[in-house]
Design a protein around this motif. Structure first.
Motif, PDB file in Angstrom:
ATOM      1  N   ILE A  18       0.855  -1.186   0.000  1.00 24.21           N
ATOM      2  CA  ILE A  18       0.000   0.000   0.000  1.00 24.21           C
ATOM      3  C   ILE A  18       0.890   1.235   0.000  1.00 24.21           C
ATOM      4  CG2 ILE A  18      -1.711   1.322   1.292  1.00 24.21           C
ATOM      5  CD1 ILE A  18      -2.804  -1.258   2.386  1.00 24.21           C
ATOM      6  N   GLY A  19       0.660   2.121  -0.960  1.00 22.24           N
ATOM      7  CA  GLY A  19       1.435   3.350  -1.037  1.00 22.24           C
ATOM      8  C   GLY A  19       0.702   4.483  -0.352  1.00 22.24           C
ATOM      9  N   LYS A  55      -0.534  -1.600  -4.719  1.00 26.28           N
ATOM     10  CA  LYS A  55      -1.804  -2.255  -5.041  1.00 26.28           C
ATOM     11  C   LYS A  55      -2.991  -1.456  -4.523  1.00 26.28           C
ATOM     12  CE  LYS A  55       0.555  -5.538  -6.857  1.00 26.28           C
ATOM     13  NZ  LYS A  55       0.716  -5.538  -8.327  1.00 26.28           N
ATOM     14  N   ALA A  56      -2.737  -0.512  -3.642  1.00 21.04           N
ATOM     15  CA  ALA A  56      -3.735   0.436  -3.145  1.00 21.04           C
ATOM     16  C   ALA A  56      -2.989   1.707  -2.792  1.00 21.04           C
ATOM     17  CB  ALA A  56      -4.477  -0.107  -1.936  1.00 21.04           C
ATOM     18  N   LEU A  57      -3.710   2.824  -2.788  1.00 20.50           N
ATOM     19  CA  LEU A  57      -3.063   4.115  -2.577  1.00 20.50           C
ATOM     20  C   LEU A  57      -3.847   4.944  -1.573  1.00 20.50           C
ATOM     21  CD1 LEU A  57      -0.752   5.970  -3.557  1.00 20.50           C
ATOM     22  CD2 LEU A  57      -2.271   6.772  -5.364  1.00 20.50           C
ATOM     23  N   LEU A  58      -3.124   5.501  -0.596  1.00 17.97           N
ATOM     24  CA  LEU A  58      -3.703   6.402   0.395  1.00 17.97           C
ATOM     25  C   LEU A  58      -3.135   7.798   0.154  1.00 17.97           C
ATOM     26  CD1 LEU A  58      -3.212   4.173   3.598  1.00 17.97           C
ATOM     27  CD2 LEU A  58      -5.121   4.145   1.963  1.00 17.97           C
ATOM     28  N   ASP A 114      -6.218   9.582 -13.038  1.00 14.54           N
ATOM     29  CA  ASP A 114      -6.169   8.801 -14.277  1.00 14.54           C
ATOM     30  C   ASP A 114      -5.262   7.586 -14.110  1.00 14.54           C
ATOM     31  OD1 ASP A 114      -7.882  10.523 -15.559  1.00 14.54           O
ATOM     32  OD2 ASP A 114      -6.311  11.607 -16.656  1.00 14.54           O
ATOM     33  N   TYR A 115      -4.142   7.780 -13.418  1.00 16.62           N
ATOM     34  CA  TYR A 115      -3.197   6.689 -13.163  1.00 16.62           C
ATOM     35  C   TYR A 115      -3.888   5.575 -12.384  1.00 16.62           C
ATOM     36  CZ  TYR A 115       1.203   4.389 -11.817  1.00 16.62           C
ATOM     37  OH  TYR A 115       2.214   3.479 -11.639  1.00 16.62           O
ATOM     38  N   ALA A 116      -4.639   5.956 -11.351  1.00 20.25           N
ATOM     39  CA  ALA A 116      -5.354   4.972 -10.536  1.00 20.25           C
ATOM     40  C   ALA A 116      -6.382   4.216 -11.370  1.00 20.25           C
ATOM     41  CB  ALA A 116      -6.034   5.655  -9.355  1.00 20.25           C
ATOM     42  N   LEU A 117      -7.076   4.927 -12.251  1.00 18.53           N
ATOM     43  CA  LEU A 117      -8.087   4.285 -13.085  1.00 18.53           C
ATOM     44  C   LEU A 117      -7.446   3.329 -14.090  1.00 18.53           C
ATOM     45  CD1 LEU A 117     -11.056   4.052 -13.921  1.00 18.53           C
ATOM     46  CD2 LEU A 117     -10.686   6.006 -15.447  1.00 18.53           C
TER      47      LEU A 117
END
Length: 215
Positions: free
Chosen positions: A80-81, A155-158, A180-183
């Motif tokens: 997780i970032g 794999k997930a971002l906070l 956009d990067y996350a999508l």
């Protein structure tokens, strides 16, 4: 998919004090926004998701990532970032060296240079590759920290107030790029912010933490 499964955080007092309760599933590529006043437990929740819950708190409930329960995993194994408002770059390393910390040691030198160059170029900072953090403006500093976070392929971002130090134009550009990067990469994102424009740009659910610290 990031699932915050019936998480209940309690502050150690005498008696213990209910602090925050949350149950939400964040789908791949979705940005869920968490809003609320200072002291309502937003940052404490992020720390729990990361595996860094301060000793002043007790938590129950599970954190699941892509169907796996990671509640008891070591922080470095959670994939997780996180990006904080302050960025927290290492002052003795160049921009390139800071971003390189996010890459696996198995990545070859040529791949490392190509990957870092591509990411820095996306946020308009390719020319800053060999500069030291102390020479960067506030906006440049945050963009480098963001690139370092994404370089690790989380794999997930906070996101904890990540755009607050950017000027309006750069804020819109960087925010759009991150979302956009996350999508594109189908990364679930939990965004903590006080800015309603951030929440509107996320174009998804908004969870407001009220005075009793529950949504």
């Amino acid at each position: 998919m990031l699932k915050i499964n019936q998480v209940n955080i309690v502050k150690r007092t005498s008696p213990d004090t209910a602090f925050l309760t949350l149950d939400v599933t964040i789908n791949p590529g979705e940005i869920v926004t968490l809003m609320g006043p200072s002291g309502s437990g937003k940052s404490t929740l992020l720390n729990y998701i990361l595996g860094h819950l301060p000793p002043a708190f007790i938590a129950s409930g599970a954190i699941e990532l892509n169907g796996l329960d990671i509640t008891d995993k070591s922080p470095y194994l959670r994939k997780i970032g996180i990006l904080y408002q302050t960025g927290l770059l290492f002052p003795h390393l160049t921009v390139f060296e800071n971003v390189a910390l996010g890459l696996s040691e198995t990545v070859s030198k040529s791949e490392r240079i190509a990957r870092i160059s591509e990411l820095l170029d996306k946020v308009g900072l390719l020319h800053c590759m060999n500069r030291m953090p102390e020479t960067l403006s506030g906006g440049e500093y945050i963009r480098v920290a963001l690139v370092r976070t994404l370089a690790s392929n989380p794999k997930a971002l906070l996101l904890d107030e990540p755009f607050s130090k950017l000027d309006e134009q750069r804020r819109e550009e960087v925010r759009a790029w991150v979302f956009d990067y996350a999508l594109i990469h189908q990364i679930p994102v939990l965004l903590v912010t006080h800015d309603k424009q951030d929440a509107i740009a996320a174009a998804s659910r908004i969870i407001e933490i009220n005075a009793t610290n529950t949504p």
